[in-house]
Every structure is written in C-alpha cells, then in structure tokens.
Design a protein around this motif. Sequence first.
Motif, short mmCIF file in Angstrom:
data_model
loop_
_atom_site.label_atom_id
_atom_site.label_comp_id
_atom_site.label_asym_id
_atom_site.label_seq_id
_atom_site.Cartn_x
_atom_site.Cartn_y
_atom_site.Cartn_z
N ALA A 212 -10.27 7.62 1.64
CA ALA A 212 -9.21 7.41 2.47
C ALA A 212 -9.42 7.80 4.08
N PHE A 213 -10.35 8.71 4.31
CA PHE A 213 -10.70 9.24 5.48
C PHE A 213 -11.30 7.91 6.14
N PHE A 214 -12.09 7.22 5.55
CA PHE A 214 -12.86 6.03 6.15
C PHE A 214 -11.80 4.95 6.38
N MET A 215 -11.00 4.71 5.65
CA MET A 215 -9.96 4.06 5.67
C MET A 215 -9.22 4.08 7.08
N TRP A 216 -8.86 5.32 7.29
CA TRP A 216 -7.93 5.67 8.23
C TRP A 216 -9.02 5.44 9.56
N PHE B 179 -11.31 3.42 10.21
CA PHE B 179 -11.37 2.09 10.47
C PHE B 179 -10.30 1.16 10.52
N GLY B 180 -9.15 1.78 10.26
CA GLY B 180 -7.86 1.14 10.33
C GLY B 180 -7.74 0.01 9.26
N ALA B 181 -8.34 0.36 8.07
CA ALA B 181 -8.28 -0.61 6.68
C ALA B 181 -7.02 -1.03 6.40
N LYS B 182 -5.83 -0.08 6.45
CA LYS B 182 -4.60 -0.44 6.08
C LYS B 182 -3.90 -1.54 6.89
N LYS B 183 -3.94 -1.59 7.94
CA LYS B 183 -3.51 -2.54 8.79
C LYS B 183 -4.17 -3.87 8.37
N GLN C 87 -2.61 10.87 3.64
CA GLN C 87 -1.36 9.65 3.59
C GLN C 87 -2.03 8.13 3.00
N LEU C 88 -2.93 8.06 3.01
CA LEU C 88 -3.68 6.68 2.51
C LEU C 88 -4.54 6.88 1.24
N GLN C 89 -4.10 8.11 0.52
CA GLN C 89 -4.85 8.10 -0.83
C GLN C 89 -3.97 7.10 -1.67
N ASN C 90 -2.74 6.92 -1.47
CA ASN C 90 -1.80 5.97 -2.35
C ASN C 90 -1.28 4.89 -1.41
N ILE C 91 -1.79 3.73 -1.43
CA ILE C 91 -1.37 2.89 -0.45
C ILE C 91 -0.39 1.69 -1.36
N GLU C 92 0.60 1.41 -0.90
CA GLU C 92 1.38 0.42 -1.29
C GLU C 92 1.89 -0.76 -0.26
N ILE C 93 1.38 -1.72 -0.34
CA ILE C 93 1.82 -2.86 0.64
C ILE C 93 2.52 -3.93 0.02
N ILE C 94 3.69 -4.43 0.42
CA ILE C 94 4.76 -5.49 -0.08
C ILE C 94 4.73 -6.57 0.83
N GLN C 95 4.55 -7.67 0.39
CA GLN C 95 4.47 -8.77 1.20
C GLN C 95 5.45 -9.92 0.42
N LYS C 96 5.89 -10.84 1.00
CA LYS C 96 7.08 -11.73 0.19
C LYS C 96 6.81 -13.06 1.08
N ALA C 97 6.94 -14.19 0.25
CA ALA C 97 7.19 -15.57 0.93
C ALA C 97 8.29 -16.20 -0.02
N THR C 98 9.04 -16.75 0.62
CA THR C 98 10.12 -17.70 0.06
C THR C 98 9.81 -19.22 0.37
N PHE D 40 0.92 -4.70 -3.49
CA PHE D 40 -0.64 -4.30 -3.56
C PHE D 40 -0.71 -2.78 -3.67
N LYS D 41 -1.39 -2.24 -4.66
CA LYS D 41 -1.43 -0.70 -4.79
C LYS D 41 -2.93 -0.44 -4.69
N LEU D 42 -3.28 0.54 -3.90
CA LEU D 42 -4.65 1.06 -4.10
C LEU D 42 -4.58 2.62 -4.05
N LYS D 43 -5.20 3.36 -5.19
CA LYS D 43 -5.67 4.69 -4.90
C LYS D 43 -6.75 5.02 -4.74
N SER D 44 -7.29 6.04 -3.96
CA SER D 44 -8.45 6.39 -3.33
C SER D 44 -8.75 7.83 -3.11
N GLY D 45 -9.88 8.43 -3.14
CA GLY D 45 -10.20 9.54 -2.96
C GLY D 45 -10.10 9.89 -1.39
N ILE D 46 -10.05 11.28 -0.98
CA ILE D 46 -9.61 11.83 0.24
C ILE D 46 -10.88 11.29 1.12
N ILE D 47 -12.13 11.07 0.90
CA ILE D 47 -13.22 10.67 1.59
C ILE D 47 -13.32 9.35 2.10
#
Length: 178
Positions: A149-153, A155-159, A26-37, A140-147
């Motif tokens: 992505a496993f380490f991102m999961w 260590f909680g990298a997406k948060k 589920q973390l192989q394709n990350i998209e994070i959208i943030q905004k500021a007005t 923000f978009k990031l594509k990664s391989g399964i390995i």
Amino acid sequence: MKKMIFLTIGTAILLFLIFGFYKASQLQNIEIIQKATIKADKQKVFDMVKYLKNFPKWSPFLVQDPKQKYEVKGIDGTIGAQYHWNGNKGKDLGYQEIYTIKELEFIGMKCDIQKPFVAKPTFDYTFTKNEKGITVHQTFKLKSGIIDAFFMWLFGAKKEMEKTNQLGMELLKKAITK
C-alpha cells in the motif's frame, strides 16, 4: 553544522515515512466502483462480460499493451472459466476467473496477478435495467499489506486503477454499441 544538516534530513525522512504510511493505511482496502449505461439488450450486455472470449473487445489492458498475449481456459461463460494474459514482454502475467454467475444479474471474477506485483483483486459486475438502458456496475476490490500500500501511494496507483477501470467501462459500452 553537519549535525544540524543530518538532523534536518533525518527529520524530513521520518516525517515523509510517517505521512506515507498513514496514507498507505488508507489504501490497504481499495474499492473502486465504475459504471456504464448501455442502450442495448440486457442479454447482449451480460454476455459481453460473461464470455471471456469477448474481453479483448473491451480490455483496457490491451489498449495499454496491444501485443499482450491471452487465452481462455475452461468452458467459456461458466464458473471456473479463466482468461490468462501475458504482456509487456513477460512483465505482466496473471489470470482472471469467473467465480459466480447469477444469470442476467451478476458476474463475479477473481484475479490472480503474478507480475509485475502479486495481488488478488476481484471484479464484480451487476446489471440493472432502467429507462436509459442497461447499467453495468463494476466493483473492483483489492486488499494489500502496508508495504504494498505504501508503494501504491508513492506511485499514485489508485488513480491509475480508477482511470483503467473507467476506460474498461467506456470500451465495454463502445464494443456493444458499434
């Protein structure tokens, strides 16, 4: 008895890996959208992002590593301009490059991260005027391989990425309104 212990430990490890790789998929394709007005002139907001010399004024990475070294290469504010960084005593290394500009509407940047891991995320910024000011959407978009992505999961990298990107948007707003 020993056989039962090893079987239990082996089963626990196998279940952990199955669950981990499922979550990693589920973390192989990350998209994070943030905004500021931001209550400011659209040109001023756009230029704060477009000119890479301004990035240190709102960089969340400089907050995390104030001793980070950086430099802008190329013609700042144009396609091909690059912001290079070297931080954390040489453990963070990479650059971001402007790849597209649509004046007062859109800026696209691609990153080439070499350390502490290899990644090529993108940051896209859109600028829209509304009754409250100028809203900047950062995608923000990031594509990664399964390995990876496993380490991102693991260590909680997406948060952490979400927190860092949100801090960047808050700092952008602060840099413009001070």
